[in-house]
Write an enzyme that holds these catalytic residues in place. Sequence first.
Site, mmCIF file in Angstrom:
data_model
loop_
_atom_site.group_PDB
_atom_site.id
_atom_site.type_symbol
_atom_site.label_atom_id
_atom_site.label_comp_id
_atom_site.label_asym_id
_atom_site.label_seq_id
_atom_site.Cartn_x
_atom_site.Cartn_y
_atom_site.Cartn_z
ATOM 1 N N LYS A 22 -57.367 8.779 -26.685
ATOM 2 C CA LYS A 22 -57.087 8.878 -25.267
ATOM 3 C C LYS A 22 -55.918 9.334 -25.206
ATOM 4 O O LYS A 22 -55.741 10.552 -24.591
ATOM 5 C CB LYS A 22 -57.740 7.890 -24.846
ATOM 6 C CG LYS A 22 -57.090 8.080 -23.185
ATOM 7 C CD LYS A 22 -56.579 6.942 -22.171
ATOM 8 C CE LYS A 22 -55.759 5.237 -23.175
ATOM 9 N NZ LYS A 22 -54.602 5.216 -21.555
ATOM 10 N N ASN A 23 -54.457 8.436 -25.555
ATOM 11 C CA ASN A 23 -53.473 9.241 -25.925
ATOM 12 C C ASN A 23 -52.722 10.156 -26.564
ATOM 13 O O ASN A 23 -51.692 10.775 -26.164
ATOM 14 C CB ASN A 23 -52.423 7.331 -25.725
ATOM 15 C CG ASN A 23 -52.711 6.574 -24.873
ATOM 16 O OD1 ASN A 23 -52.909 7.112 -24.021
ATOM 17 N ND2 ASN A 23 -52.395 6.040 -24.589
ATOM 18 N N CYS A 117 -46.785 -0.104 -12.389
ATOM 19 C CA CYS A 117 -47.991 -0.178 -11.694
ATOM 20 C C CYS A 117 -48.573 -2.184 -12.577
ATOM 21 O O CYS A 117 -47.827 -2.557 -12.565
ATOM 22 C CB CYS A 117 -48.423 0.537 -12.935
ATOM 23 S SG CYS A 117 -48.036 0.376 -14.797
ATOM 24 N N ARG A 122 -42.209 0.407 -14.554
ATOM 25 C CA ARG A 122 -42.430 2.565 -15.562
ATOM 26 C C ARG A 122 -42.287 3.155 -14.727
ATOM 27 O O ARG A 122 -42.277 4.123 -14.344
ATOM 28 C CB ARG A 122 -44.307 2.455 -15.709
ATOM 29 C CG ARG A 122 -44.639 0.942 -16.775
ATOM 30 C CD ARG A 122 -46.373 1.532 -16.425
ATOM 31 N NE ARG A 122 -46.547 2.376 -18.017
ATOM 32 C CZ ARG A 122 -47.756 2.797 -18.132
ATOM 33 N NH1 ARG A 122 -48.813 2.811 -17.408
ATOM 34 N NH2 ARG A 122 -47.643 4.043 -19.117
ATOM 35 N N ASP A 305 -49.404 -1.932 -26.872
ATOM 36 C CA ASP A 305 -50.935 -1.943 -26.480
ATOM 37 C C ASP A 305 -52.011 -2.491 -27.525
ATOM 38 O O ASP A 305 -53.308 -2.591 -27.134
ATOM 39 C CB ASP A 305 -51.777 -0.642 -26.961
ATOM 40 C CG ASP A 305 -50.849 0.389 -25.516
ATOM 41 O OD1 ASP A 305 -50.392 0.269 -24.547
ATOM 42 O OD2 ASP A 305 -50.667 1.860 -25.799
ATOM 43 N N ARG A 397 -61.848 3.506 -18.282
ATOM 44 C CA ARG A 397 -60.533 4.162 -17.965
ATOM 45 C C ARG A 397 -60.059 4.996 -19.916
ATOM 46 O O ARG A 397 -59.505 6.109 -20.419
ATOM 47 C CB ARG A 397 -59.119 4.446 -18.104
ATOM 48 C CG ARG A 397 -59.189 4.073 -16.296
ATOM 49 C CD ARG A 397 -57.757 4.029 -16.178
ATOM 50 N NE ARG A 397 -56.797 4.864 -16.292
ATOM 51 C CZ ARG A 397 -55.334 4.492 -16.164
ATOM 52 N NH1 ARG A 397 -55.411 3.252 -15.546
ATOM 53 N NH2 ARG A 397 -55.353 5.143 -16.889
HETATM 54 N N1 EPU Z 1 -39.104 4.212 -19.548
HETATM 55 C C1 EPU Z 1 -38.074 4.383 -19.264
HETATM 56 N N2 EPU Z 1 -37.661 5.328 -18.062
HETATM 57 C C2 EPU Z 1 -38.925 6.762 -18.561
HETATM 58 C C3 EPU Z 1 -39.681 6.043 -19.542
HETATM 59 C C4 EPU Z 1 -39.992 5.014 -19.785
HETATM 60 O O1 EPU Z 1 -37.488 3.329 -18.697
HETATM 61 O O2 EPU Z 1 -38.451 7.382 -18.014
HETATM 62 C C5 EPU Z 1 -39.260 2.107 -20.630
HETATM 63 C C6 EPU Z 1 -40.554 1.738 -19.168
HETATM 64 O O3 EPU Z 1 -40.631 1.395 -18.335
HETATM 65 C C7 EPU Z 1 -41.253 1.574 -20.787
HETATM 66 C C8 EPU Z 1 -40.357 1.924 -21.903
HETATM 67 O O4 EPU Z 1 -39.993 2.899 -21.790
HETATM 68 O O5 EPU Z 1 -39.870 -0.464 -20.926
HETATM 69 C C9 EPU Z 1 -41.704 2.305 -22.643
HETATM 70 O O6 EPU Z 1 -42.158 3.567 -21.361
HETATM 71 P P1 EPU Z 1 -43.135 4.885 -22.310
HETATM 72 O O7 EPU Z 1 -42.276 5.909 -21.485
HETATM 73 O O8 EPU Z 1 -42.451 4.721 -23.710
HETATM 74 O O9 EPU Z 1 -44.346 4.692 -21.710
HETATM 75 P P2 EPU Z 1 -45.457 6.112 -21.198
HETATM 76 O O10 EPU Z 1 -45.625 6.635 -22.179
HETATM 77 O O11 EPU Z 1 -45.485 5.899 -19.947
HETATM 78 C C10 EPU Z 1 -47.433 5.300 -23.119
HETATM 79 C C11 EPU Z 1 -48.990 4.903 -23.593
HETATM 80 C C12 EPU Z 1 -49.394 4.253 -22.813
HETATM 81 C C13 EPU Z 1 -48.337 2.638 -23.998
HETATM 82 C C14 EPU Z 1 -47.430 3.342 -24.342
HETATM 83 C C15 EPU Z 1 -45.588 2.407 -24.922
HETATM 84 C C16 EPU Z 1 -49.716 7.428 -22.625
HETATM 85 C C17 EPU Z 1 -50.759 7.814 -21.600
HETATM 86 N N3 EPU Z 1 -49.376 5.654 -22.481
HETATM 87 O O12 EPU Z 1 -47.161 5.440 -21.972
HETATM 88 O O13 EPU Z 1 -50.925 3.584 -23.208
HETATM 89 O O14 EPU Z 1 -48.423 1.797 -23.748
HETATM 90 O O15 EPU Z 1 -46.641 4.627 -24.366
HETATM 91 O O16 EPU Z 1 -46.337 2.780 -25.789
HETATM 92 O O17 EPU Z 1 -49.191 7.414 -23.671
HETATM 93 C C18 EPU Z 1 -52.664 2.256 -22.614
HETATM 94 O O18 EPU Z 1 -52.835 3.317 -23.123
HETATM 95 O O19 EPU Z 1 -53.564 1.288 -22.313
HETATM 96 C C19 EPU Z 1 -51.560 2.177 -22.497
HETATM 97 C C20 EPU Z 1 -50.304 1.756 -21.645
#
Ligand code: EPU
Length: 417
Positions: A22-23, A117, A122, A305, A397
């Site tokens: 998915k991701n 969320c 996030r 995850d 999802r």
């Molecule tokens: N963060 C910031 N600022 C930003 C972006 C992120 O502080 O601008 C922080 C977040 O708050 C968090 C950390 O960085 O503490 C990591 O977050 P990340 O941005 O890597 O998460 P994401 O990209 O929103 C993706 C996956 C998630 C998975 C995370 C971590 C997708 C669509 N989602 O989320 O997947 O948990 O990376 O590996 O790729 C899931 O599939 O259940 C899921 C939540």
Amino acid sequence: MDKIRVTGGVPLRGVVSISGAKNAALPAMIASLLTAETIELENLPDVIDIRTTRKLLSEFGVEADVKQGGSAVLRARRVTGCEAPYDLVKTMRASILVLGPLLGRFGRARVSLPGGCAIGSRPVNLHIEGLKKMGARCEIVHGYVEALSEGLRGANILFDTVTVTGTENLMMAACLADGETTLDNAACEPEVADLAGLLNSMGAQIEGAGTRTISIRGVKELHGCRYRIIPDRIEAGTFAAAAVITRGEIDIAGCRPDHMTAVLKQLEQAGAEIEVGKDSVRVCGKNPIRSLDVTTHPYPAFPTDMQAQYMALMTQGDGSAVITESIFENRFMHALEMARMGADIIIDGRRAVVKGGQALTGARVLASDLRASASLILAGLVAKGDTFIDRVYHLDRGYYHIEEKLSRLGAIIERIR
Ligand code: EPU
């Protein structure tokens, strides 16, 4: 609303096939915004987030045909709008990924801010800061990021925190920028490398994806291509944990064991017997389960995850395990539901102490997010009696027909509509 009923006590046996990730699929679909030509994707999982992404792309005027069986034909010949509305973004945070491609190709985007969320605050500040460094003007107005640019230019960007979608967003934006962009402290997740693979097949010039430093030399335009999405390492890891918790033995087919190294090592040290094939893994859980600490970190370490599923497993361990969640500040909601099933878990900030050896009993539980739902199913698979899991839409999802895949492995599980 649908519920899942699981009756515990059956060791899983047989073969399960893993769906596309998915991701990896979500950013790949969104990358179609970067070209007027046709992108054909294969191995998309049939999950709700894919349908939401199709809807989101249609909002922009992309011709998006997602077929049964996991292929999609996407064509962003013209784009009629550049706005990702709140109603879609709030159901799927990955919608923020349209920011980079829209800005890169059309010079404008208006995307609702996702907000918090169930797993943490996030923020998306690093996405926005990166785009600003590339010359975009970004403002937050009425809950939306409004971004404009007369042409992005390459920049050196150092992420303060490793961010998966942040890396993907800026990588896509940089493909059509003027000059070279370097992303430092970039996410190394296989999904990031897969997106780079797709973008390079579209004519982008990206090097280093899958490492901490990615460089992208901007090109004038991208073209169409056909691309196959990688298998879902989290789905595969979830089934591996299911085999161990039920003391079963299963073959996980069509996966990428090289993307699962940390998870397989952790399960092995916790007592599982693991046999790795080229694109399959055999997991046998006949030994007692050892309680073993774990800390989540960005790839290649143990993934956040898989934290909830691992917690379910540790409720059956032979001692106490400390689980530390270093990525998201609020990702222990499942612990409270497991406690309702008789688990002994103490939460202290980002640490959970799980005391093993408790016999779980079936109960009515609420799923708070996607991986929490999966972990409650795992707990239900070993609980005495029936567990009813509510708010199954979270599960839908991201997991393709998980109850059907589990029941083919012998689990007593059904969806109640
Ligand atoms: N963060 C910031 N600022 C930003 C972006 C992120 O502080 O601008 C922080 C977040 O708050 C968090 C950390 O960085 O503490 C990591 O977050 P990340 O941005 O890597 O998460 P994401 O990209 O929103 C993706 C996956 C998630 C998975 C995370 C971590 C997708 C669509 N989602 O989320 O997947 O948990 O990376 O590996 O790729 C899931 O599939 O259940 C899921 C939540």
